[in-house]
Design a protein around this motif. Structure first.
Motif, PDB file in Angstrom:
ATOM      1  N   ALA A  70      -0.200  -1.377   5.318  1.00  0.00           N
ATOM      2  CA  ALA A  70      -0.735  -2.418   4.436  1.00  0.00           C
ATOM      3  C   ALA A  70      -1.718  -3.322   5.192  1.00  0.00           C
ATOM      4  O   ALA A  70      -2.768  -3.699   4.657  1.00  0.00           O
ATOM      5  CB  ALA A  70       0.402  -3.245   3.842  1.00  0.00           C
ATOM      6  N   LEU A  71      -1.395  -3.652   6.424  1.00  0.00           N
ATOM      7  CA  LEU A  71      -2.279  -4.481   7.241  1.00  0.00           C
ATOM      8  C   LEU A  71      -3.595  -3.767   7.511  1.00  0.00           C
ATOM      9  O   LEU A  71      -4.666  -4.369   7.430  1.00  0.00           O
ATOM     10  CB  LEU A  71      -1.592  -4.853   8.553  1.00  0.00           C
ATOM     11  CG  LEU A  71      -2.402  -5.676   9.547  1.00  0.00           C
ATOM     12  CD1 LEU A  71      -2.860  -6.995   8.941  1.00  0.00           C
ATOM     13  CD2 LEU A  71      -1.580  -5.925  10.802  1.00  0.00           C
ATOM     14  N   ARG A  72      -3.522  -2.477   7.788  1.00  0.00           N
ATOM     15  CA  ARG A  72      -4.741  -1.704   8.011  1.00  0.00           C
ATOM     16  C   ARG A  72      -5.620  -1.718   6.771  1.00  0.00           C
ATOM     17  O   ARG A  72      -6.829  -1.916   6.850  1.00  0.00           O
ATOM     18  CB  ARG A  72      -4.414  -0.262   8.389  1.00  0.00           C
ATOM     19  CG  ARG A  72      -5.668   0.527   8.718  1.00  0.00           C
ATOM     20  CD  ARG A  72      -5.536   1.980   8.310  1.00  0.00           C
ATOM     21  NE  ARG A  72      -6.793   2.661   8.528  1.00  0.00           N
ATOM     22  CZ  ARG A  72      -7.715   2.840   7.572  1.00  0.00           C
ATOM     23  NH1 ARG A  72      -7.527   2.389   6.360  1.00  0.00           N
ATOM     24  NH2 ARG A  72      -8.835   3.468   7.845  1.00  0.00           N
ATOM     25  N   GLU A  77     -10.816  -4.046   4.426  1.00  0.00           N
ATOM     26  CA  GLU A  77     -11.643  -4.736   3.436  1.00  0.00           C
ATOM     27  C   GLU A  77     -12.605  -5.729   4.079  1.00  0.00           C
ATOM     28  O   GLU A  77     -13.520  -6.210   3.428  1.00  0.00           O
ATOM     29  CB  GLU A  77     -10.754  -5.460   2.429  1.00  0.00           C
ATOM     30  CG  GLU A  77      -9.925  -4.528   1.571  1.00  0.00           C
ATOM     31  CD  GLU A  77      -8.995  -5.259   0.639  1.00  0.00           C
ATOM     32  OE1 GLU A  77      -9.141  -6.496   0.480  1.00  0.00           O
ATOM     33  OE2 GLU A  77      -8.121  -4.598   0.057  1.00  0.00           O
ATOM     34  N   HIS A  78     -12.390  -6.034   5.357  1.00  0.00           N
ATOM     35  CA  HIS A  78     -13.227  -7.011   6.068  1.00  0.00           C
ATOM     36  C   HIS A  78     -13.966  -6.352   7.230  1.00  0.00           C
ATOM     37  O   HIS A  78     -14.231  -6.990   8.251  1.00  0.00           O
ATOM     38  CB  HIS A  78     -12.361  -8.169   6.564  1.00  0.00           C
ATOM     39  CG  HIS A  78     -11.618  -8.852   5.479  1.00  0.00           C
ATOM     40  ND1 HIS A  78     -12.216  -9.733   4.610  1.00  0.00           N
ATOM     41  CD2 HIS A  78     -10.327  -8.743   5.083  1.00  0.00           C
ATOM     42  CE1 HIS A  78     -11.322 -10.151   3.738  1.00  0.00           C
ATOM     43  NE2 HIS A  78     -10.169  -9.563   3.996  1.00  0.00           N
ATOM     44  N   GLU A  81     -16.820  -7.959   9.243  1.00  0.00           N
ATOM     45  CA  GLU A  81     -16.624  -9.065  10.182  1.00  0.00           C
ATOM     46  C   GLU A  81     -15.526  -8.801  11.214  1.00  0.00           C
ATOM     47  O   GLU A  81     -15.417  -9.540  12.186  1.00  0.00           O
ATOM     48  CB  GLU A  81     -16.312 -10.365   9.430  1.00  0.00           C
ATOM     49  CG  GLU A  81     -15.038 -10.343   8.624  1.00  0.00           C
ATOM     50  CD  GLU A  81     -14.774 -11.652   7.896  1.00  0.00           C
ATOM     51  OE1 GLU A  81     -15.327 -12.697   8.282  1.00  0.00           O
ATOM     52  OE2 GLU A  81     -13.982 -11.617   6.943  1.00  0.00           O
ATOM     53  N   LEU A  82     -14.739  -7.759  11.026  1.00  0.00           N
ATOM     54  CA  LEU A  82     -13.627  -7.463  11.925  1.00  0.00           C
ATOM     55  C   LEU A  82     -13.816  -6.142  12.646  1.00  0.00           C
ATOM     56  O   LEU A  82     -14.313  -5.185  12.069  1.00  0.00           O
ATOM     57  CB  LEU A  82     -12.320  -7.330  11.135  1.00  0.00           C
ATOM     58  CG  LEU A  82     -11.596  -8.564  10.672  1.00  0.00           C
ATOM     59  CD1 LEU A  82     -10.355  -8.151   9.885  1.00  0.00           C
ATOM     60  CD2 LEU A  82     -11.217  -9.457  11.818  1.00  0.00           C
ATOM     61  N   THR A  83     -13.372  -6.095  13.878  1.00  0.00           N
ATOM     62  CA  THR A  83     -13.195  -4.814  14.555  1.00  0.00           C
ATOM     63  C   THR A  83     -11.756  -4.414  14.320  1.00  0.00           C
ATOM     64  O   THR A  83     -10.837  -5.183  14.587  1.00  0.00           O
ATOM     65  CB  THR A  83     -13.464  -4.945  16.067  1.00  0.00           C
ATOM     66  OG1 THR A  83     -14.822  -5.326  16.252  1.00  0.00           O
ATOM     67  CG2 THR A  83     -13.193  -3.643  16.793  1.00  0.00           C
ATOM     68  N   LEU A  84     -11.567  -3.217  13.794  1.00  0.00           N
ATOM     69  CA  LEU A  84     -10.247  -2.664  13.537  1.00  0.00           C
ATOM     70  C   LEU A  84     -10.119  -1.376  14.335  1.00  0.00           C
ATOM     71  O   LEU A  84     -10.954  -0.476  14.212  1.00  0.00           O
ATOM     72  CB  LEU A  84     -10.076  -2.372  12.042  1.00  0.00           C
ATOM     73  CG  LEU A  84      -8.876  -1.522  11.627  1.00  0.00           C
ATOM     74  CD1 LEU A  84      -7.570  -2.241  11.946  1.00  0.00           C
ATOM     75  CD2 LEU A  84      -8.968  -1.181  10.147  1.00  0.00           C
ATOM     76  N   GLN A 128      -5.345 -15.119   9.221  1.00  0.00           N
ATOM     77  CA  GLN A 128      -4.983 -14.862   7.825  1.00  0.00           C
ATOM     78  C   GLN A 128      -4.217 -13.540   7.709  1.00  0.00           C
ATOM     79  O   GLN A 128      -3.237 -13.444   6.969  1.00  0.00           O
ATOM     80  CB  GLN A 128      -6.244 -14.812   6.962  1.00  0.00           C
ATOM     81  CG  GLN A 128      -5.984 -14.412   5.518  1.00  0.00           C
ATOM     82  CD  GLN A 128      -7.270 -14.081   4.779  1.00  0.00           C
ATOM     83  OE1 GLN A 128      -8.254 -13.630   5.375  1.00  0.00           O
ATOM     84  NE2 GLN A 128      -7.269 -14.316   3.486  1.00  0.00           N
ATOM     85  N   LEU A 129      -4.657 -12.537   8.436  1.00  0.00           N
ATOM     86  CA  LEU A 129      -4.042 -11.217   8.354  1.00  0.00           C
ATOM     87  C   LEU A 129      -2.756 -11.088   9.165  1.00  0.00           C
ATOM     88  O   LEU A 129      -1.879 -10.301   8.823  1.00  0.00           O
ATOM     89  CB  LEU A 129      -5.042 -10.151   8.807  1.00  0.00           C
ATOM     90  CG  LEU A 129      -6.247  -9.951   7.889  1.00  0.00           C
ATOM     91  CD1 LEU A 129      -7.335  -9.155   8.592  1.00  0.00           C
ATOM     92  CD2 LEU A 129      -5.818  -9.267   6.594  1.00  0.00           C
TER      93      LEU A 129
END
Length: 137
Positions: A70-72, A77-78, A81-84, A128-129
């Motif tokens: 769920a976190l992934r 979705e961002h 702006e995010l490195t995942l 937030q995440l």
């Protein structure tokens, strides 16, 4: 540099060695993606050069396998702006990067088993995440 935050999130149900390896792999990839997070080499009291380390704290947080999924999804979705960075369980059954790539390509998203994630980006978004997750102890 803007207010940046990084976090590594792992499944605490994994064996200790797998947790340590997961955190190491995710950290290396973050360092490659964000070399600005690594400080300059430093001199010790004897004048010997010591390698620079991260200039930011990187907490190791915990959440279960389904929460990782769920976190992934939420972090994806961002992506602007995010490195995942994700690490899936195929790393435990493959013996080379090529085998890992093949396993990743052959496994549908819903069948992926996440061992851990790394997030890096604006502090507000990362908090937030991950704000509800506990530290891995």
């Amino acid at each position: 540099m803007q207010d940046i935050r990084c976090a590594i999130i792992v499944d605490p149900e994994l064996p200790a060695g797998v947790i340590a390896n997961t955190a190491a792999v995710l950290s290396l990839t973050l360092g490659r993606r964000h070399p600005e997070l690594i400080g300059e080499d430093l001199l010790d009291a004897q004048g010997e050069s010591r390698s620079g380390i991260t200039t930011l704290p990187i907490p190791i947080l915990k959440c279960g396998a389904e929460q990782l999924r769920a976190l992934r999804a939420a972090a994806s979705e961002h992506g602007d702006e995010l490195t995942l960075v994700e690490l899936i369980s195929a790393t435990r059954s493959t013996r080379s990067y090529q085998e890992y790539a093949a396993a990743l390509a052959a496994t549908a998203e819903e069948a992926q088993q996440y061992q851990g994630l790394a997030l890096c980006g604006p502090a507000k978004r990362v908090r937030q995440l991950t704000g509800s997750l506990g530290l891995l102890r």
